[in-house]
Design a protein around this motif. Structure first.
Motif, mmCIF file in Angstrom:
data_model
loop_
_atom_site.group_PDB
_atom_site.id
_atom_site.type_symbol
_atom_site.label_atom_id
_atom_site.label_comp_id
_atom_site.label_asym_id
_atom_site.label_seq_id
_atom_site.Cartn_x
_atom_site.Cartn_y
_atom_site.Cartn_z
ATOM 1 N N LEU A 158 -25.295 31.690 -45.994
ATOM 2 C CA LEU A 158 -25.748 30.474 -46.687
ATOM 3 C C LEU A 158 -25.673 29.273 -45.745
ATOM 4 O O LEU A 158 -26.644 28.510 -45.603
ATOM 5 C CB LEU A 158 -24.905 30.215 -47.941
ATOM 6 C CG LEU A 158 -25.153 31.133 -49.139
ATOM 7 C CD1 LEU A 158 -24.010 31.034 -50.149
ATOM 8 C CD2 LEU A 158 -26.483 30.819 -49.831
ATOM 9 N N LEU A 159 -24.534 29.116 -45.078
ATOM 10 C CA LEU A 159 -24.344 27.962 -44.189
ATOM 11 C C LEU A 159 -25.322 27.994 -43.018
ATOM 12 O O LEU A 159 -25.854 26.955 -42.612
ATOM 13 C CB LEU A 159 -22.894 27.915 -43.688
ATOM 14 C CG LEU A 159 -21.854 27.600 -44.778
ATOM 15 C CD1 LEU A 159 -20.444 27.851 -44.277
ATOM 16 C CD2 LEU A 159 -21.994 26.159 -45.284
ATOM 17 N N LYS A 160 -25.563 29.183 -42.506
ATOM 18 C CA LYS A 160 -26.520 29.340 -41.393
ATOM 19 C C LYS A 160 -27.917 28.852 -41.798
ATOM 20 O O LYS A 160 -28.681 28.349 -40.985
ATOM 21 C CB LYS A 160 -26.564 30.825 -41.004
ATOM 22 C CG LYS A 160 -27.254 31.129 -39.691
ATOM 23 C CD LYS A 160 -27.026 32.580 -39.302
ATOM 24 C CE LYS A 160 -28.225 33.430 -39.723
ATOM 25 N NZ LYS A 160 -27.985 34.866 -39.460
ATOM 26 N N ASN A 161 -28.219 28.988 -43.099
ATOM 27 C CA ASN A 161 -29.532 28.577 -43.614
ATOM 28 C C ASN A 161 -29.497 27.183 -44.265
ATOM 29 O O ASN A 161 -30.395 26.833 -45.029
ATOM 30 C CB ASN A 161 -30.050 29.624 -44.601
ATOM 31 C CG ASN A 161 -30.538 30.870 -43.884
ATOM 32 O OD1 ASN A 161 -31.626 30.871 -43.316
ATOM 33 N ND2 ASN A 161 -29.728 31.915 -43.865
ATOM 34 N N ASN A 162 -28.437 26.426 -43.959
ATOM 35 C CA ASN A 162 -28.289 25.053 -44.475
ATOM 36 C C ASN A 162 -28.275 24.981 -46.003
ATOM 37 O O ASN A 162 -28.835 24.069 -46.596
ATOM 38 C CB ASN A 162 -29.386 24.129 -43.927
ATOM 39 C CG ASN A 162 -29.284 24.004 -42.422
ATOM 40 O OD1 ASN A 162 -28.194 23.840 -41.881
ATOM 41 N ND2 ASN A 162 -30.408 24.117 -41.733
ATOM 42 N N ILE A 163 -27.667 25.993 -46.608
ATOM 43 C CA ILE A 163 -27.496 26.002 -48.065
ATOM 44 C C ILE A 163 -25.996 25.892 -48.329
ATOM 45 O O ILE A 163 -25.213 26.726 -47.875
ATOM 46 C CB ILE A 163 -28.051 27.300 -48.683
ATOM 47 C CG1 ILE A 163 -29.564 27.419 -48.404
ATOM 48 C CG2 ILE A 163 -27.775 27.348 -50.182
ATOM 49 C CD1 ILE A 163 -30.160 28.771 -48.774
ATOM 50 N N GLU A 164 -25.595 24.853 -49.066
ATOM 51 C CA GLU A 164 -24.164 24.669 -49.316
ATOM 52 C C GLU A 164 -23.699 25.607 -50.422
ATOM 53 O O GLU A 164 -24.277 25.637 -51.508
ATOM 54 C CB GLU A 164 -23.846 23.219 -49.704
ATOM 55 C CG GLU A 164 -22.346 23.019 -49.832
ATOM 56 C CD GLU A 164 -21.898 21.611 -50.196
ATOM 57 O OE1 GLU A 164 -20.676 21.425 -50.353
ATOM 58 O OE2 GLU A 164 -22.755 20.714 -50.343
ATOM 59 N N PRO A 165 -22.640 26.396 -50.163
ATOM 60 C CA PRO A 165 -22.132 27.296 -51.207
ATOM 61 C C PRO A 165 -21.298 26.548 -52.244
ATOM 62 O O PRO A 165 -20.420 25.755 -51.890
ATOM 63 C CB PRO A 165 -21.257 28.283 -50.421
ATOM 64 C CG PRO A 165 -20.874 27.573 -49.155
ATOM 65 C CD PRO A 165 -21.930 26.531 -48.884
#
Length: 462
Positions: A110-117
């Protein structure tokens, strides 16, 4: 292009889901049994088309591709839950390293794809062994929940900043202890209120643990399904009915979560009917000192009520419904596929209430969505033309925008759900996703709404 509805900078666009509803792999990777695995093994007939939680949407194996899909349609945030029975099989003792690896990989992806968990600790899926000793009726389980929360903060708190203790904590109370639509299928109000009370003690214990852990930049909250109660009329009897429904179904969790205390009116009613839960003296201070930083709001439909038509059966079990009847307003707008009313302004009414009565706490729409059966009817050129879902989301976003314009602290909007998922007793009857899931092949296909939300997210409005 000029946008009529522009949302604040850094608005959270995304979706929400839960472990049991999408992961599948129910018997893989060392996972323990939860109450859904158990109940399905005993009574598969109670689940739509006898579809159980064993494979669901197979996120466990396909999360990498799914996260790329999320990024592709403009998600900058995603809420999921940890399966307690996967992380700590049996609910106490050793941590399952397979689960740690899975959740670590997912968070990193998720973080690698700029999506905040956004990580939620509990979504209806009590480990079976803990339900066997009473679940949240048992104070020991509250301590075990606190230990589980602490373990999660230690494992994932270096990367996850947004935490939630519970999703819709009233639902296991209603389903498991009042209205017989969740395991353990008990109908006993006193035990129901004990579970509700204890859940809020568990919430406070997990928050205290979170503050002790001091995650830099971290916030901890709870996710509540807030359903505004609208009276049939301004007749005093109807008004009282709506206040009682609000007391039982909204304020019972909202007040302790945000204000740190249970409503006095609720205590009085329960006392009057001999339904008060047992408590410990230290509980009051614990609740007061450990309130949430952030509130997730799940909103699907309004609750319309009227004064009772008939006196309750004095020999039947006590129910909140002793104080109101549900009311079907003539001419209401319906999701005819699901049988639920669509009332977009409800989202605005909830937020104004939070602004006026709950210190305008930071909040976001953590679930909103439209379930539709047999969506295959709407396939054209290989994709589901779900214009009904687009118009549903748009209608709610307009009222959300209005609330923000009037000063409400709403930070985002998450659809339920990213892809079609398994919905408890309804299994895959009603589909909610931006992506459809073929139950045989597990293939995902974007619906029209996925392309639409991509533009909304890119433009931060519409």
């Amino acid at each position: 292009m000029s946008l009529q509805y522009k949302f604040p900078e850094d608005f959270w666009w995304g979706s929400a889901t839960s472990a049991t509803q999408i992961e599948g792999a129910a018997c893989e990777g060392g996972k323990g049994e939860n109450i859904w695995d158990y109940w399905y093994s005993k009574e598969p007939n109670r689940f739509f088309d006898e579809v159980g939680p064993e494979t669901t949407s197979d996120f466990y194996h396909q999360y990498k591709e799914d996260i790329i899909r999320m990024k592709d349609i403009g998600h900058n945030t995603f809420r999921f839950s940890i399966s307690w029975s996967r992380l700590i099989p049996g609910g106490e003792g050793q941590v399952n390293q397979h689960a740690v690896n899975f959740y670590n990989d997912m968070i990193n992806e998720l973080l690698k794809n700029n999506i905040e968990p956004f990580l939620n600790l509990f979504h209806f899926d009590m480990p079976k062994e803990l339900q066997d000793i009473g679940g949240f009726e048992n104070r020991k389980v509250l301590e075990l929940f606190k230990d589980y929360a602490k373990k999660c903060y230690e494992l994932f708190g270096d990367r996850v900043k947004k935490w939630f203790t519970f999703n819709e904590p009233i639902v296991p109370v209603e389903g498991g202890y009042l209205y017989d639509f969740h395991y353990p299928n008990i109908v006993d109000a006193r035990r129901a209120f004990q579970v509700g009370y204890n859940t809020m003690i568990a919430n406070a214990l997990a928050i205290r643990e979170f503050r002790n852990h001091s995650i830099e930049g971290g916030q901890i909250g709870i996710i509540l399904n807030l359903t505004p109660s609208y009276p049939r009329s301004q007749n005093p009897a109807d008004l009282e009915a709506s206040q009682m429904a609000d007391l039982f179904f909204n304020r019972s969790f909202l007040d302790p979560a945000v204000l740190g205390e249970f409503p006095e009116d609720l205590i009085e009613v329960l006392k009057k009917h001999g339904q008060l839960p047992t408590f410990e003296l230290a509980d009051k201070a614990l609740l007061k000192e450990n309130t949430v930083d952030l509130l997730g709001i799940n909103y699907y439909q309004p609750r319309r009520v009227k004064a009772k038509e008939h006196l309750p059966n004095p020999y039947g079990p006590f129910m909140p419904d002793w104080y109101f009847d549900n009311y079907e307003m003539p001419g209401r707008k319906m999701n005819k596929y699901r049988g639920w009313e669509i009332y977009e302004k409800g989202i605005y009414d909830i937020l104004i209430n939070l602004k006026d009565n709950y210190g305008n706490i930071d909040s976001f729409i953590s679930e909103n969505g439209m379930g539709v059966q047999d969506e295959g009817r709407f396939i054209e050129n290989g994709k589901i033309q779900d214009d009904y879902r687009i118009s549903f989301i748009e209608g709610h976003l307009k009222w959300l925008h209005q609330a923000i314009e009037e000063g409400c602290n709403s930070k985002g909007y998450h659809l339920w759900s990213f892809m079609d998922n398994w919905s408890w007793l309804n299994a895959y009857k009603n589909r909610y996703g931006f992506f459809s899931v073929d139950l045989k092949t597990k293939k995902r296909t974007a619906k029209k709404s996925a392309y639409w939300i991509k533009e909304v997210s890119k433009n931060n409005g519409f």
